[in-house]
Design an enzyme around this catalytic site. Structure first.
Site, PDB file in Angstrom:
ATOM      1  N   LYS A   1      33.071  72.736  56.011  1.00  0.00           N
ATOM      2  CA  LYS A   1      33.551  71.966  54.877  1.00  0.00           C
ATOM      3  C   LYS A   1      33.598  72.791  53.598  1.00  0.00           C
ATOM      4  O   LYS A   1      34.607  72.823  52.911  1.00  0.00           O
ATOM      5  CB  LYS A   1      32.658  70.736  54.649  1.00  0.00           C
TER       6      LYS A   1
ATOM      7  N   ASP B   1      19.763  68.742  59.055  1.00  0.00           N
ATOM      8  CA  ASP B   1      21.194  69.006  59.183  1.00  0.00           C
ATOM      9  C   ASP B   1      21.771  69.184  57.777  1.00  0.00           C
ATOM     10  O   ASP B   1      21.804  68.242  56.981  1.00  0.00           O
ATOM     11  CB  ASP B   1      21.875  67.834  59.895  1.00  0.00           C
TER      12      ASP B   1
ATOM     13  N   TRP C   1      25.225  60.278  62.129  1.00  0.00           N
ATOM     14  CA  TRP C   1      26.449  60.812  62.717  1.00  0.00           C
ATOM     15  C   TRP C   1      26.372  60.599  64.225  1.00  0.00           C
ATOM     16  O   TRP C   1      25.364  60.917  64.861  1.00  0.00           O
ATOM     17  CB  TRP C   1      26.576  62.290  62.365  1.00  0.00           C
TER      18      TRP C   1
END
Length: 407
Positions: A246, A211, A130
């Site tokens: 999310k 993460d 990312w």
């Protein structure tokens, strides 16, 4: 006074999303930003979240500051979800957990904390990763390196090269890992591969920073946390950044957590104290509302069951979209490389499209992907999946024609 300040180039994903908003075409499709959209292309309000909000609305009270570490009940809930009820480190109080401003806030607080206590360390992220991973750690003052991860040839993991690189990382350097639903590739390690990586981490005394932004979007809540729980079961110190953006569809509430697994209760207490010092220097204390929603859902059996059912349905719909676009593209190509659409998992997939082809998709077809070729599968639905597949096929077939004409 500020005439020497350079222009900010902008975030490539957020800037692309802004371009999409002003695009006047009715048939445009946004597959760039990492957000889950329902079958109608709308950002959902989960029923469990709505019911929790309704319950909170009947308990309106004053709005005091939270502690720097966050809402205590929320922090305990984060630990339970991430590490599981059976986690020995949790029952022994070896984990320092902090409420953060989403997963990005957890990464930022963790990076600032690590920079103070490991000033000579460097950070290692996957290639690719990312984009903001590099930004966060470089802004904290770290040198950021990469280790091999994704094979453009197979559309999968280049595991042997990854292991070789990890073995060469110096001791006490920081290793950033994606727990599940790797962003941007959608390629994950299986359990045996995780065990091999963890053995290297233990032998070489690396510090893993995991993460966990997509818990529940891979297989399920427990399976997606396997890497975190396996590291903890081995008695290894690690950091874990998790997010509820999310899996609760609470993007704007910025709900996340940072957990640090320590070797003693005294160490965990001191680490938590230093983490709160980082928070004080950045934003003093986190907001209340989103944390209360998450805690209410996860600690109310009926709401938790409803939430897990909704989350499973979201995961299932993403998988269905993977199969639909795969089947449509198969009507154009008989290339086995297309299987990465269904082998990868989570919200993202790497299409293999070049930056030039991505640009053509946007200009000619109104289909927005990130320049790297990353596609947010969660933005597909039964109404736009054929449009997207046909646009990709058009771009790919045109490239093949161009090559044929040059021969």
């Amino acid at each position: 006074m500020f005439e020497h300040v350079e222009a900010f180039p902008g975030d490539p994903i957020l800037s692309l999303n802004e371009d999409f908003q002003v695009d006047p075409r009715a048939n445009k499709v946004n597959l760039s930003i990492g957000m889950y959209f329902d079958a109608h292309g709308n950002l959902p309000l989960m029923a469990a979240v709505r019911d929790a909000e309704n319950a909170l609305a009947s308990e309106i009270k004053a709005h005091p500051y939270l502690p720097m570490s966050g809402l205590p009940s929320y922090r305990d809930t984060v630990q339970q979800l991430v590490f599981g009820n059976a986690c020995g480190a949790r029952t022994q109080r070896l984990i320092a957990t902090l409420q953060t401003l989403g997963g990005s806030g957890a990464l930022k607080v963790g990076a600032d904390f690590l920079r103070r206590i490991f000033p000579d360390a460097q950070v290692w992220i996957s290639d690719p990763s990312w984009e903001n991973h590099r930004v966060v750690f470089e802004r904290a003052g770290f040198t950021v390196n990469t280790y091999p991860y994704y094979s453009s040839t197979t559309g999968g993991l280049c595991f042997d090269e990854m292991l070789h690189a990890l073995r060469a990382i110096p001791q006490r350097h920081i290793l950033l890992l994606h727990a599940c639903c790797h962003n941007p590739t959608g390629v994950d390690l299986d359990r045996n591969q995780w065990r091999e990586v963890i053995l290297i981490i233990a032998k070489n005394k690396l510090l893993p920073f995991v993460d966990l932004a997509y818990q529940g979007f891979g297989v399920d809540l427990d399976d997606d946390a396997f890497a975190v729980r396996e590291l903890t079961a081995h008695g290894l110190s690690c950091l874990v950044a998790n997010s509820f953006s999310k899996n609760f569809s609470l993007y704007g509430e910025r709900c996340g957590g940072l957990s640090v697994v320590c070797q003693s209760t005294n160490e965990a207490s001191r680490v938590l104290g230093q983490l709160t010092g980082v928070v004080r220097a950045n934003y003093s204390n986190p907001p209340t509302y989103g944390a209360k929603i998450v805690h209410r859902v996860l600690c109310t059996p009926a709401l938790r069951a409803l939430w897990q059912s909704e989350l499973a349905a979201m995961c299932k719909r993403i998988s269905a979209m993977r199969h639909l676009i795969y089947q449509r593209l198969r009507s154009y190509f008989a290339d086995d490389k297309l299987s990465h659409y269904i082998r990868q998992r989570g919200m993202f997939t790497y299409t293999g499209l070049s930056a030039e082809q991505v640009n053509r998709l946007r200009i000619e077809h109104g289909v927005y992907l990130v320049r790297s070729g990353r596609m947010c599968i969660a933005g597909l639905n039964e109404q736009n999946v054929i449009v997207v597949a046909d646009a990709i096929a058009n771009v790919l077939l045109d490239r093949k024609k161009s090559k044929s004409s040059q021969i």
